[in-house]
Design a protein around this motif. Structure first.
Motif, short mmCIF file in Angstrom:
data_model
loop_
_atom_site.label_atom_id
_atom_site.label_comp_id
_atom_site.label_asym_id
_atom_site.label_seq_id
_atom_site.Cartn_x
_atom_site.Cartn_y
_atom_site.Cartn_z
N THR A 12 54.08 1.30 41.30
CA THR A 12 53.89 2.75 41.26
C THR A 12 52.40 3.08 41.19
O THR A 12 51.93 4.03 41.83
CB THR A 12 54.62 3.37 40.06
N LEU A 13 51.65 2.28 40.44
CA LEU A 13 50.20 2.48 40.39
C LEU A 13 49.57 2.19 41.74
O LEU A 13 48.57 2.82 42.12
CB LEU A 13 49.59 1.56 39.32
N LEU A 14 50.15 1.26 42.49
CA LEU A 14 49.68 0.98 43.84
C LEU A 14 49.83 2.22 44.73
O LEU A 14 48.93 2.56 45.50
CB LEU A 14 50.44 -0.20 44.44
N GLN A 15 50.98 2.89 44.61
CA GLN A 15 51.18 4.10 45.40
C GLN A 15 50.12 5.15 45.08
O GLN A 15 49.56 5.79 45.98
CB GLN A 15 52.57 4.67 45.12
N ALA A 16 49.81 5.30 43.80
CA ALA A 16 48.78 6.27 43.40
C ALA A 16 47.42 5.89 43.95
O ALA A 16 46.66 6.76 44.39
CB ALA A 16 48.74 6.37 41.88
N ARG A 17 47.11 4.60 43.96
CA ARG A 17 45.81 4.17 44.49
C ARG A 17 45.73 4.40 45.99
O ARG A 17 44.68 4.81 46.50
CB ARG A 17 45.56 2.70 44.16
N LYS A 33 47.18 6.71 47.72
CA LYS A 33 46.96 8.15 47.93
C LYS A 33 45.53 8.54 47.59
O LYS A 33 44.88 9.30 48.33
CB LYS A 33 47.94 8.95 47.07
N GLN A 34 45.03 8.01 46.49
CA GLN A 34 43.67 8.32 46.04
C GLN A 34 42.64 7.90 47.07
O GLN A 34 41.62 8.58 47.27
CB GLN A 34 43.41 7.63 44.70
N GLN A 35 42.88 6.78 47.74
CA GLN A 35 41.91 6.25 48.69
C GLN A 35 42.18 6.66 50.14
O GLN A 35 41.56 6.16 51.06
CB GLN A 35 41.84 4.73 48.56
N GLY A 36 43.13 7.57 50.32
CA GLY A 36 43.35 8.14 51.64
C GLY A 36 44.29 7.39 52.54
O GLY A 36 44.35 7.65 53.75
N PHE A 37 45.06 6.46 51.99
CA PHE A 37 46.06 5.75 52.79
C PHE A 37 47.38 6.52 52.77
O PHE A 37 47.73 7.13 51.76
CB PHE A 37 46.27 4.34 52.24
N LYS A 38 48.09 6.46 53.88
CA LYS A 38 49.33 7.22 54.02
C LYS A 38 50.59 6.39 53.77
O LYS A 38 51.70 6.92 53.78
CB LYS A 38 49.41 7.83 55.42
N GLN A 39 50.45 5.09 53.58
CA GLN A 39 51.62 4.23 53.41
C GLN A 39 52.42 4.61 52.16
O GLN A 39 51.86 5.04 51.15
CB GLN A 39 51.21 2.76 53.32
N GLN A 40 53.71 4.40 52.26
CA GLN A 40 54.61 4.58 51.13
C GLN A 40 54.96 3.21 50.55
O GLN A 40 55.21 2.26 51.30
CB GLN A 40 55.88 5.31 51.55
N VAL A 41 54.99 3.12 49.24
CA VAL A 41 55.36 1.88 48.57
C VAL A 41 56.84 1.92 48.22
O VAL A 41 57.31 2.87 47.60
CB VAL A 41 54.53 1.66 47.29
N VAL A 42 57.56 0.89 48.63
CA VAL A 42 58.96 0.73 48.26
C VAL A 42 59.05 -0.48 47.35
O VAL A 42 58.68 -1.59 47.75
CB VAL A 42 59.86 0.53 49.49
N ASN A 43 59.51 -0.27 46.13
CA ASN A 43 59.64 -1.37 45.19
C ASN A 43 61.09 -1.87 45.18
O ASN A 43 61.97 -1.25 44.60
CB ASN A 43 59.23 -0.93 43.78
N ALA A 44 61.33 -2.99 45.86
CA ALA A 44 62.66 -3.56 45.95
C ALA A 44 62.80 -4.78 45.05
O ALA A 44 63.54 -5.72 45.36
CB ALA A 44 62.98 -3.94 47.40
N SER A 45 62.06 -4.78 43.96
CA SER A 45 62.08 -5.91 43.02
C SER A 45 63.31 -5.85 42.13
O SER A 45 63.78 -4.77 41.76
CB SER A 45 60.82 -5.89 42.16
N VAL A 46 63.81 -7.03 41.75
CA VAL A 46 65.01 -7.14 40.93
C VAL A 46 64.73 -8.12 39.79
O VAL A 46 64.34 -9.26 40.02
CB VAL A 46 66.22 -7.64 41.75
N SER A 47 64.94 -7.67 38.57
CA SER A 47 64.73 -8.54 37.41
C SER A 47 65.64 -9.77 37.48
O SER A 47 66.82 -9.66 37.82
CB SER A 47 65.00 -7.78 36.11
N GLY A 48 65.07 -10.93 37.19
CA GLY A 48 65.83 -12.18 37.20
C GLY A 48 65.93 -12.84 38.56
O GLY A 48 66.51 -13.93 38.67
#
Length: 200
Positions: free
Chosen positions: A42-47, A49-64
């Motif tokens: 989520t912090l990556l998504q904020a960065r 946006k802050q630096q002018g990139f348009k990509q969306q971050v999808v976090n498909a991580s699963v615990s374990g």
């Protein structure tokens, strides 16, 4: 008409699909023990946006998740999200369970190849194990990530928790999962590998 649509996309990049960064990991990326908005993806998504990139971050991580589980899940995730960049943060649970390293390497290799065949650039995130697993296993485990990255031409994060792995205050009570306060440090460790792969 196609040229007009293409020009519209260039002028209004926020309207058209600007690309996706797929974070495909385990609990270290899923935000175990904290709110989802505190986790480093989520912090990556904020960065971005802050630096002018348009990509969306999808976090498909699963615990374990293990590399075997990730290898099974990845094709569907690639088909659904069509990522431009895939961040593979898997292997820690293989190591903690003392699983054989050859299958782990094979799984990382096949996931990297699958992502590349789908048109994505790949970042492999390396991990280390506690010393009680023995020097031979721990060193070969850590070396597996660099080996796959080199062979497959993927970007490499040498160690997700570099710089604070020995500092207990940055970890939750289980001693394995970084705290919310440590998430910016995780982001700073992965950013140098991700940033060159992004296009504005």
């Amino acid at each position: 008409m196609l040229r007009i649509i293409a020009l519209f996309c260039l002028l209004w990049s926020g309207v058209c699909h600007a690309g996706t960064v797929l974070v495909f990991g385990d609990s270290l990326s899923a935000g175990f023990g904290m709110r989802a908005d505190q986790a480093w993806p989520t912090l990556l998504q904020a960065r971005l946006k802050q630096q002018g990139f348009k990509q969306q971050v999808v976090n498909a991580s699963v615990s374990g998740e293990t590399t075997a589980g990730g290898r099974t899940r990845l094709p569907a995730a690639l088909a659904q999200h069509k990522p431009d960049v895939v961040v593979l943060e898997l292997g820690a649970n293989d190591g903690l369970r003392g699983l054989p390293l050859k299958p782990m390497q094979e799984n990382l290799t096949e996931m990297t190849r699958a992502a590349r065949q789908a048109g994505a650039k790949v970042v492999i995130v390396g991990m280390r194990l506690p010393p009680n697993y023995g020097p031979d296993y721990t060193e070969k485990f850590h070396g597996s990530f660099a080996s796959v990255a080199k062979t497959e031409g993927a970007a490499l994060v040498p160690f997700l928790m570099d710089g604070f792995a020995q500092t207990s205050e940055w970890f939750q009570a289980d001693g394995l999962h970084p705290t919310p306060a440590a998430q910016p440090r995780l982001l700073d460790n992965v950013w140098p590998a991700i940033r060159p792969l992004l296009k504005r």
